[in-house]
Design an enzyme around this catalytic site. Structure first.
Site, mmCIF file in Angstrom:
data_model
loop_
_atom_site.group_PDB
_atom_site.id
_atom_site.type_symbol
_atom_site.label_atom_id
_atom_site.label_comp_id
_atom_site.label_asym_id
_atom_site.label_seq_id
_atom_site.Cartn_x
_atom_site.Cartn_y
_atom_site.Cartn_z
ATOM 1 N N GLY A 59 0.848 -1.196 0.000
ATOM 2 C CA GLY A 59 0.000 0.000 0.000
ATOM 3 C C GLY A 59 0.879 1.239 0.000
ATOM 4 O O GLY A 59 2.108 1.154 0.116
ATOM 5 N N LEU A 60 0.221 2.383 -0.096
ATOM 6 C CA LEU A 60 0.936 3.659 -0.187
ATOM 7 C C LEU A 60 1.734 3.954 1.083
ATOM 8 O O LEU A 60 1.442 3.400 2.155
ATOM 9 C CB LEU A 60 -0.089 4.790 -0.398
ATOM 10 C CG LEU A 60 -0.865 4.771 -1.716
ATOM 11 C CD1 LEU A 60 -2.000 5.793 -1.651
ATOM 12 C CD2 LEU A 60 0.062 5.058 -2.891
ATOM 13 N N SER A 61 2.698 4.851 0.963
ATOM 14 C CA SER A 61 3.411 5.336 2.146
ATOM 15 C C SER A 61 2.398 5.974 3.095
ATOM 16 O O SER A 61 1.549 6.760 2.671
ATOM 17 C CB SER A 61 4.461 6.364 1.727
ATOM 18 O OG SER A 61 5.122 6.867 2.868
ATOM 19 N N GLY A 62 2.468 5.605 4.349
ATOM 20 C CA GLY A 62 1.549 6.155 5.344
ATOM 21 C C GLY A 62 0.232 5.411 5.442
ATOM 22 O O GLY A 62 -0.642 5.769 6.252
ATOM 23 N N SER A 106 5.857 -1.822 -2.140
ATOM 24 C CA SER A 106 5.791 -2.813 -3.233
ATOM 25 C C SER A 106 4.729 -2.428 -4.267
ATOM 26 O O SER A 106 3.713 -3.093 -4.406
ATOM 27 C CB SER A 106 5.573 -4.235 -2.699
ATOM 28 O OG SER A 106 4.641 -4.326 -1.656
ATOM 29 N N GLY A 162 -0.268 2.484 6.612
ATOM 30 C CA GLY A 162 -0.362 1.764 7.889
ATOM 31 C C GLY A 162 0.260 0.381 7.861
ATOM 32 O O GLY A 162 0.050 -0.416 8.779
ATOM 33 N N LYS A 163 1.082 0.096 6.854
ATOM 34 C CA LYS A 163 1.677 -1.240 6.720
ATOM 35 C C LYS A 163 2.549 -1.590 7.924
ATOM 36 O O LYS A 163 2.392 -2.653 8.522
ATOM 37 C CB LYS A 163 2.529 -1.319 5.433
ATOM 38 C CG LYS A 163 1.756 -0.993 4.161
ATOM 39 C CD LYS A 163 2.654 -1.012 2.940
ATOM 40 C CE LYS A 163 3.771 0.001 2.960
ATOM 41 N NZ LYS A 163 3.311 1.411 2.935
ATOM 42 N N SER A 164 3.493 -0.706 8.254
ATOM 43 C CA SER A 164 4.407 -0.995 9.367
ATOM 44 C C SER A 164 3.642 -1.078 10.687
ATOM 45 O O SER A 164 3.902 -1.966 11.507
ATOM 46 C CB SER A 164 5.492 0.080 9.460
ATOM 47 O OG SER A 164 6.264 0.101 8.289
HETATM 48 N N1 LIG Z 1 -6.263 2.379 11.880
HETATM 49 C C1 LIG Z 1 -4.972 2.598 11.686
HETATM 50 N N2 LIG Z 1 -4.140 1.597 11.300
HETATM 51 C C2 LIG Z 1 -2.828 1.820 11.072
HETATM 52 N N3 LIG Z 1 -2.240 3.034 11.204
HETATM 53 C C3 LIG Z 1 -3.028 4.066 11.598
HETATM 54 C C4 LIG Z 1 -4.404 3.891 11.843
HETATM 55 N N4 LIG Z 1 -4.926 5.098 12.199
HETATM 56 C C5 LIG Z 1 -3.909 5.963 12.180
HETATM 57 N N5 LIG Z 1 -2.759 5.343 11.834
HETATM 58 C C6 LIG Z 1 -1.461 6.023 11.748
HETATM 59 O O1 LIG Z 1 -1.065 6.059 10.380
HETATM 60 C C7 LIG Z 1 0.344 6.034 10.290
HETATM 61 C C8 LIG Z 1 0.749 4.896 9.373
HETATM 62 O O2 LIG Z 1 2.151 4.934 9.225
HETATM 63 P P1 LIG Z 1 3.024 3.658 8.856
HETATM 64 O O3 LIG Z 1 4.436 4.032 9.097
HETATM 65 O O4 LIG Z 1 2.489 2.456 9.521
HETATM 66 O O5 LIG Z 1 2.736 3.563 7.291
HETATM 67 P P2 LIG Z 1 3.477 2.675 6.205
HETATM 68 O O6 LIG Z 1 2.389 2.137 5.321
HETATM 69 O O7 LIG Z 1 4.392 1.700 6.841
HETATM 70 O O8 LIG Z 1 4.306 3.755 5.383
HETATM 71 P P3 LIG Z 1 5.740 3.633 4.665
HETATM 72 O O9 LIG Z 1 5.493 2.938 3.349
HETATM 73 O O10 LIG Z 1 6.169 5.061 4.424
HETATM 74 O O11 LIG Z 1 6.666 2.889 5.551
HETATM 75 C C9 LIG Z 1 0.886 5.841 11.707
HETATM 76 O O12 LIG Z 1 1.278 7.095 12.227
HETATM 77 C C10 LIG Z 1 -0.327 5.300 12.464
HETATM 78 O O13 LIG Z 1 -0.281 5.619 13.835
HETATM 79 MG MG LIG Z 2 6.437 1.403 6.799
#
Ligand SMILES: Nc1ncnc2c1ncn2[C@@H]1O[C@H](COP(=O)(O)OP(=O)(O)OP(=O)(O)O)[C@@H](O)[C@H]1O
Ligand SMILES: [Mg+2]
Length: 192
Positions: free
Chosen positions: A31-34, A105, A36-38
């Protein structure tokens, strides 16, 4: 020469998983950056760990700092990044672990190539389909702001494509589900 694609000794991969009293598999968050994957990988891992499972997380930020630090964000290097991670995840599954992979990805053929490395039924693609507007509103790493200013070329969702999965095992929109609700859905989907 030692053939890594063939049998590796007398202890089979399923014996290793059985020793850990678990089924070994890969959960691939895309999924996109941000999106919520991590965040979801960390919480799913904590749930599984508390249940006595043996787990490991492969996360984009960590892998880019080590194993793939020679790679750029060009399309070719992003593809190589995913290829390496998929190979490592497969080795870890053969070692008997439950592996959680959290990388943008963005390209479908790379995710499909990753899936093809795993035995049937041991690869779960979780599409974290949080809308771009919500990811950009969160802008956890301030990357969207920089991308909009033209400071990061080829940023996924802005000026580089994200190819959404066609038939993932699960879709999670974190703008609609809480972290806990998402974890429950993932645990139900992987059936452990
Ligand atoms: N329901 C939710 N599930 C997951 N994350 C959430 C939710 N609501 C808010 N968030 C917030 O959204 C953000 C998601 O960031 P995260 O680093 O997990 O994204 P990512 O997909 O891993 O991005 P990247 O590809 O840049 O690593 C976090 O700050 C998290 O606290
Ligand atoms: Mg991440």
């Amino acid at each position: 020469m030692y053939d890594l694609s063939g049998p590796q000794g007398l202890v089979r991969p399923d014996y290793r998983a059985a020793r850990k009293k678990q089924r070994a598999f890969c959960v691939w968050f895309t999924g996109l950056s941000g999106a919520g994957k991590s965040t979801l990988a960390v919480h799913v891992e904590q749930f599984l760990h508390n249940q006595g499972r043996h787990t490991f997380i492969l996360d984009g930020d960590h892998v880019r700092a080590g194993l793939c630090r020679d790679l750029s964000f060009s399309e070719a290097d992003r593809r190589e990044n995913i290829r390496r991670v998929a190979e490592v995840a497969r080795l870890m599954v053969d070692a008997g672990l439950i592996v959680l992979v959290s990388f943008i990805s963005p390209f479908r053929r790379d995710r499909d190539a990753a899936r093809a490395l795993f035995p049937a039924g041991s690869f779960y693609e979780v599409f974290v389909e949080t809308p771009l507007a919500e990811c950009e509103r969160r802008d956890v790493k301030q990357l969207y702001a920089k991308a909009r200013q033209g400071l990061i070329p080829q940023f996924t969702g802005i000026d580089s494509p994200y190819e959404a999965p066609i038939s993932p095992e699960l879709r999670i929109d974190t703008s609609e589900l809480s972290i806990n609700e998402s974890v429950v859905q993932i645990i139900c989907a992987i059936g452990t």
